[in-house]
Design an enzyme around this catalytic site. Sequence first.
Site, PDB file in Angstrom:
ATOM      1  N   GLY A  38       0.834  -1.203   0.000  1.00  0.00           N
ATOM      2  CA  GLY A  38       0.000   0.000   0.000  1.00  0.00           C
ATOM      3  C   GLY A  38       0.865   1.247   0.000  1.00  0.00           C
ATOM      4  N   ASN A  39       0.275   2.384   0.306  1.00  0.00           N
ATOM      5  CA  ASN A  39       1.052   3.611   0.427  1.00  0.00           C
ATOM      6  C   ASN A  39       0.383   4.532   1.449  1.00  0.00           C
ATOM      7  OD1 ASN A  39      -0.762   5.605  -1.035  1.00  0.00           O
ATOM      8  ND2 ASN A  39      -0.497   4.063  -2.633  1.00  0.00           N
ATOM      9  N   ARG A  40       0.964   5.695   1.670  1.00  0.00           N
ATOM     10  CA  ARG A  40       0.565   6.554   2.785  1.00  0.00           C
ATOM     11  C   ARG A  40      -0.609   7.484   2.494  1.00  0.00           C
ATOM     12  NH1 ARG A  40       4.498   6.509   6.686  1.00  0.00           N
ATOM     13  NH2 ARG A  40       6.504   5.657   6.048  1.00  0.00           N
ATOM     14  N   SER A  41      -1.212   7.391   1.336  1.00  0.00           N
ATOM     15  CA  SER A  41      -2.308   8.323   1.028  1.00  0.00           C
ATOM     16  C   SER A  41      -3.487   8.129   1.983  1.00  0.00           C
ATOM     17  CB  SER A  41      -2.775   8.128  -0.418  1.00  0.00           C
ATOM     18  OG  SER A  41      -3.920   8.923  -0.657  1.00  0.00           O
ATOM     19  N   ALA A  72      -3.280   7.899  -5.078  1.00  0.00           N
ATOM     20  CA  ALA A  72      -1.916   7.371  -5.157  1.00  0.00           C
ATOM     21  C   ALA A  72      -2.042   5.908  -5.587  1.00  0.00           C
ATOM     22  CB  ALA A  72      -1.220   7.504  -3.819  1.00  0.00           C
TER      23      ALA A  72
END
Length: 222
Positions: free
Chosen positions: A30-33, A96
């Site tokens: 995943g990512n930090r969005s 993102a």
Amino acid sequence: MSAVDALQGRRVLVSAGPTFEDIDPVRFIGNRSSGKMGFAVAQAAARRGARVVLVAGPVSLPTPEGVTRIDVRSAAQMHEAVLAQLPADVYVGAAAVADFAPAQAASNKIKKTAGQDTLSLTLVRTRDILADIAMHAQRPRLVVGFAAETDHVEAYARGKLENKRLDLIAANRVGVEGGGFESDDNTLAVYGADGSAQVLGPAPKTVLADALLDLIAARLPG
Ligand code: PMT
């Protein structure tokens, strides 16, 4: 006609949040969005009288009033959901989206074995939602991307503006305090295919959303 009026009744499609790419039933990439930037754009557009569809990755934000929300998890699901919403007047890609995803998610939890020090995953490129929208037969009048960069922000953003055939790109520096992912505030450098360049902020994402919509509205035919 004022800039605000230009969005009245327009169909605005917004993507927001991260995507989660499953590795196995318990793990993902995943990512930090947080979704804050995209949700702010959706909310501001709805307040200005646009008909807004928000395609959201996995986030824990309430749906803005007057916005139709479609929840997705992966980049592939986001691609399908966004393109299914065409035609639209405006697309704003604030999500993102993962550039790479596991070639195949394991159906059972991946187990480590005695003496195993490394694990290799094969990742494959995801489809580019923004580029596909910009080259679609039902291309929205305005296609607006974001660029999240840690360095060479302007050069990379301008490259994306050109390569993905966008009308506008809003570049933000990520990996810094007080902006980018998760923060309530941000600074956007917005570059246009028409050669324009404008810095918005630093300001709360809710304020930046309206400022970005002003730039969009000014480019919509009356
Ligand atoms: O959600 P927040 O916590 O509020 O954080 C806001 C934000 C940092 C996520 C937002 O401001 C932002 O920069 N969004 C874009 C993040 C991103 O993925 O940037 P990128 O430079 O990797 O991608 C460029 C553009 O291509 C983006 O518009 C992205 O949505 C789009 N893209 C990328 C890959 C892909 N497969 N499909 C796409 O549509």
